[in-house]
Design an enzyme around this catalytic site. Structure first.
Site, short mmCIF file in Angstrom:
data_model
loop_
_atom_site.label_atom_id
_atom_site.label_comp_id
_atom_site.label_asym_id
_atom_site.label_seq_id
_atom_site.Cartn_x
_atom_site.Cartn_y
_atom_site.Cartn_z
N CYS A 1 0.83 -1.21 0.00
CA CYS A 1 0.00 0.00 0.00
C CYS A 1 0.87 1.26 0.00
O CYS A 1 0.67 2.16 -0.80
CB CYS A 1 -0.94 0.01 1.19
SG CYS A 1 -2.19 -1.27 1.08
N HIS A 2 1.80 1.34 0.97
CA HIS A 2 2.58 2.57 1.07
C HIS A 2 4.07 2.31 1.20
O HIS A 2 4.81 3.16 1.68
CB HIS A 2 2.07 3.43 2.24
CG HIS A 2 0.61 3.71 2.16
ND1 HIS A 2 -0.32 2.90 2.79
CD2 HIS A 2 -0.09 4.63 1.48
CE1 HIS A 2 -1.53 3.34 2.53
NE2 HIS A 2 -1.43 4.40 1.71
#
Lengths: 275, 404, 174
Positions: free
Chosen positions: C135-136
């Site tokens: 995701c990040h």
């Protein structure tokens, strides 16, 4: 006083309620048995539930399921982890699974014509409750009765005296030998006679007979003992929260009676002031 | 505190309202314990809504799951068994209370002027209760749920011309099924709130005309004849609630299935009807009336439905059928006899409704259907006779007391 | 005096009844409140058992526990060495590898990124031989410790216990 009079009249009236005859009758009413878990103080006999679970797993679960119960929950009746794992594996399941029979519904329907019903709620789902379940388990022809039936069947005719002899066994009207003969023919065809089943012929063949299982605790496994034990187990599966319910019920009722007496006293005092 | 109340009262006169409608609300001092059943009914309504709300947080109206969900509530949900048994037995006690409440109104002439609208709202509440009770009984989706729903919805087919289409519309399918269960659940949730609204109107109407009393005479001197509602009737009502709770809880904790049919612990099976289906006990007298009309050929079905609905609707016109100058049956010997015949007959009808339609009494000498027809005639006969003995002044009322 | 005593007793009775009534009403609320707590069938899922006998060295499995993913990695000697090596370096959320495992070869992690709760990708996808959260971009090492990226903390180690050599029970029974 008026209420007393009303009660009196009601009781008198009730005495006149006539006995009802149903157009369709047949089965014998299963007699009431002693159940330790009945009544306000009744609790489950854990040893009996444990024995009953053994019958349920070894006999009933050949065809039937107890879908609201998990194998694991039998622990509370004294089964060890290893015993429970073994029981579950016998049905191809794990201890966390529900107590489902290894037999699937489709093959059951093929073999028996009907899907064997789930037994979890059986003692609550029939008129007569536990007594009915016990009645069904013990209501098949016993050895002596089966022999008598076989003897009468030998010559394929039913004499008057034979009909009289068989009437109390088969619970049919002795004055109609043709009824006796019809019942005998169905028994001859291999149908399962059960005196407590409405309609007298039951899809399930007699599941239990003396010595069908060997009890781990050494109790003699007579038909009556086993039927009583497995019915006790089924009463537990039907309502595992029963003991919790009654225990809480006592506390609640003691409180309510106490509180209501207090309220009555307050009511008396306050109304004493009324003009 | 008093400053705050002043501020509020200037905008919304709560204090006045509580004073005039609750604490100092003048109540006839001679009310007997039969007058407790109104507050008991309100108490049961609150219990039903509270337990129902919390049950709704666990229930799923799905024909595949509903039966298992009820068992999930009974076994897995913390105190789920208590909520369900309180709710199921609560329906029974709610109806017992409401029947006593209605009969009390009939005995003491509480439907008479100026309380007609109060009475009519009560009959509407009774109708709504029956609907709610029926819908709720369907939700566990056992055999009795399913077949009860099937039989009762099939009554709709008695409607001429459009009946067949109408019942399909109600079912949302070709038979009672998933769609039916889902909409019945929504209605079962909605109707109690409608009942609650009508109860508020019922109490509004009551407070406009004030309570009737066992003598059925008007209040002459408020000072002498009435007592403030608080503390006299608050404590009396609370005491009544205590007695009710003892009986109610005894059933909930020690005989929770006494009023439930064993067949409803069998999952719904559209392929097989139970040998003997019965509605909930509180419908039995009306069920007996429905079944008693079987002698009109193809018209019987519709006539049965009309008779059953009419048995309740006739309560709407009761205020106009009773022409006596006196309200309370205490001073009306003939009406009193009729009343007790009516009550005994209603109980007999209930007993007939419980038994199979082809049953007989006295060793086959008396088919119950004959008794049922007689009972239906007596039921409606009460209203006719009440009209006759009062309209034609056959009944000579006893002298009334001057004041309470 | 007599009247006063009578009056006091009356007050006491009414007060006592009121108190008993309030206590009873409060107690009656308890079943309603309790009915919101996790049900017995949910509590039965408090623990999850996993059989690791078939889990070969270098492999990992993902199993659900209380509705959340659990990674169980059978670490190779190389992966263990990598983790121990990093013990002495500077870590964003310092922890020793030996405190994060019960048996050196088995790493058990609650596989929800401590940044915003995504499930990281399997071992070997991240920069330090460990897990990468897609995701990040948070990187966890072969001990599940945060090394790079926005996540603030190491992947948590759930409560677990070995029942025998190859069976692990995750979670505390309720």
């Amino acid at each position: 006083m008026k209420i007393l009079k009303f009660v009196q009249v009601a009781i008198l009236a009730a005495a006149f309620i006539p006995q009802i005859t149903l157009a369709s009758s047949g089965a014998v009413h299963p007699p009431a048995q002693e159940w330790g878990f009945k009544g306000a103080f009744g609790k489950f006999d854990n040893a009996a539930v444990k024995r009953g679970a053994q019958i349920a797993v070894e006999v009933c679960m050949g065809c039937h399921s107890f879908k609201y119960i998990k194998f694991e929950s039998l622990k509370q009746f004294g089964y060890t982890e290893a015993q429970i794992v073994a029981m579950a594996e016998g049905q191809g399941r794990t201890k966390k699974d529900k107590m489902l029979s290894a037999m699937d519904a489709i093959s059951a329907k093929e073999s028996f014509g009907i899907i064997p019903p789930d037994l979890s709620l059986m003692t609550k789902a029939r008129k007569g409750y536990e007594n009915y379940v016990y009645g069904i388990l013990t209501g098949y022809l016993n050895e002596g009765e089966a022999e008598l039936v076989a003897k009468v069947m030998e010559d394929e005719t039913v004499s008057k005296s034979e009909a009289l002899e068989l009437a109390p066994v088969l619970h049919v009207d002795a004055t109609h030998p043709e009824h006796v003969k019809h019942t005998l023919e169905r028994i001859g065809n291999g149908d399962n006679f059960n005196k407590y089943f409405p309609g007298q012929f039951f899809a399930m063949p007699s599941p239990l007979s003396d010595g069908a299982v060997e009890y781990a605790d050494g109790t003699e496994s007579s038909l009556k003992q086993m039927s009583h034990d497995v019915t006790t187990f089924m009463a537990w599966t039907a309502e595992p929260t029963m003991v919790e319910r009654k225990t809480l019920g006592f506390k609640v009722l003691i409180y309510l009676v106490f509180f209501t007496i207090m309220l009555y006293a307050v009511k008396r005092r306050i109304w004493a002031k009324a003009h | 505190m008093s400053k705050l109340m002043e501020w509020v009262d200037a905008r919304l006169p709560i204090s006045d309202m509580i004073k005039s409608q609750a604490t100092e609300y003048p109540t006839p001092k001679n009310l007997n314990y039969w007058w407790n059943f109104g507050s008991l009914a309100l108490f049961m309504l609150i219990v039903m809504i509270a337990t129902g709300l919390f049950l709704a947080m666990h229930y799923k109206p799905d024909a595949q799951q509903a039966f298992d969900i009820v068992e999930h509530i009974m076994r897995d949900v913390n105190y789920g068994w208590l909520l369900r048994y309180l709710h199921a037995n609560g329906a029974t006690f709610f109806f017992i209370i409401i029947y006593v409440h209605i009969l009390r109104g009939m005995y003491y002439g509480s439907y008479r002027a100026p309380r007609e609208i109060l009475w009519w709202i009560g009959v509407i509440i009774f109708f709504l209760m029956m609907g709610t009770g029926f819908l709720g009984y369907v939700l566990p989706w056992g055999q009795m749920s399913y077949w009860g729903a099937a039989v009762i919805t099939n009554l709709i087919t008695a409607v001429p011309v459009v009946g067949e289409d109408l019942v399909v519309w109600v079912w949302g399918g070709f038979s009672v099924g998933d769609a039916t269960l889902n909409r019945f659940y929504v209605l079962h949730f909605l109707l109690p709130l409608v009942i609650f609204a009508f109860v508020i109107v019922h109490m509004w109407a009551l407070h406009a005309v004030h309570s009737n009393n066992p003598d059925g005479i008007d209040i002459v001197d408020e000072e002498k004849d009435t007592l403030p509602f608080h503390p006299y009737f608050t404590v009396k009502d609370l005491y009544g609630v205590g007695v009710l709770l003892i009986i109610y809880c005894w059933f909930v904790f020690f005989a929770p299935n006494a009023f439930l049919e064993p067949d409803n612990y069998i999952p719904a099976n559209p392929m097989q009807t139970p040998a003997h289906i019965v509605p909930e006990w509180y419908f039995l007298p009306f069920y007996a009336i429905l079944r008693s009309i079987d002698f009109l050929g193809s018209f019987s079905k519709l006539a049965g439905v009309i008779a059953m609905v009419g048995a309740i609707c006739i309560l709407f016109v009761l205020p106009f059928l009773d022409r006596s100058p006196v309200r309370s049956f205490r001073y009306r010997p003939l009406s009193r006899s009729l009343f007790w015949i009516f009550v005994a007959n209603a109980i007999m009808l209930g007993w007939i409704g419980y038994n199979p339609s082809d049953a007989t009494a006295f060793d086959g000498a008396l088919p119950l259907i004959i008794l049922g027809r007689t009972g239906t005639a007596v039921y409606f006969g009460y209203f006719v006779m009440l009209f006759i003995v009062t309209a034609f002044k056959i009944e000579k009322p006893l002298p009334l007391p001057k004041s309470l | 005096m007599v009247i006063e005593a009578e009056e006091n007793r009356r007050d006491f009775l009414i007060l006592a009844t009121g108190a008993v009534g309030v206590a009873g009403t409060a107690a009656a609320a308890w079943p309603f409140i309790r009915s919101w707590s996790p049900t017995a069938d949910v509590l039965a899922q408090a623990t999850t058992e996993a059989d690791l006998s078939a889990l070969a060295e270098g492999q990992m499995i993902t199993i659900p526990w209380q509705g959340k993913p659990i990674f169980i990695v059978h670490r190779s000697a190389e992966q263990i060495a990598q983790a121990k090596e990093a013990d002495s370096g500077s870590l964003p959320d310092p922890a020793l590898d030996k405190d994060r495992v019960q048996k050196e070869q088995y790493l058990v992690l609650l596989a929800l990124c401590t940044h915003l709760g995504c499930v990281p990708q399997p071992i070997g996808t991240g920069d330090f031989g460990g897990f990468l959260c897609p995701c990040h971009g948070s990187h966890y090492d072969t001990s599940g410790r945060i090394r790079k990226g926005p996540a603030p903390k190491n992947l948590p180690v759930p409560y677990y216990a070995f029942k025998d050599d190859h069976t692990v029970v995750i979670g505390k029974p309720v």
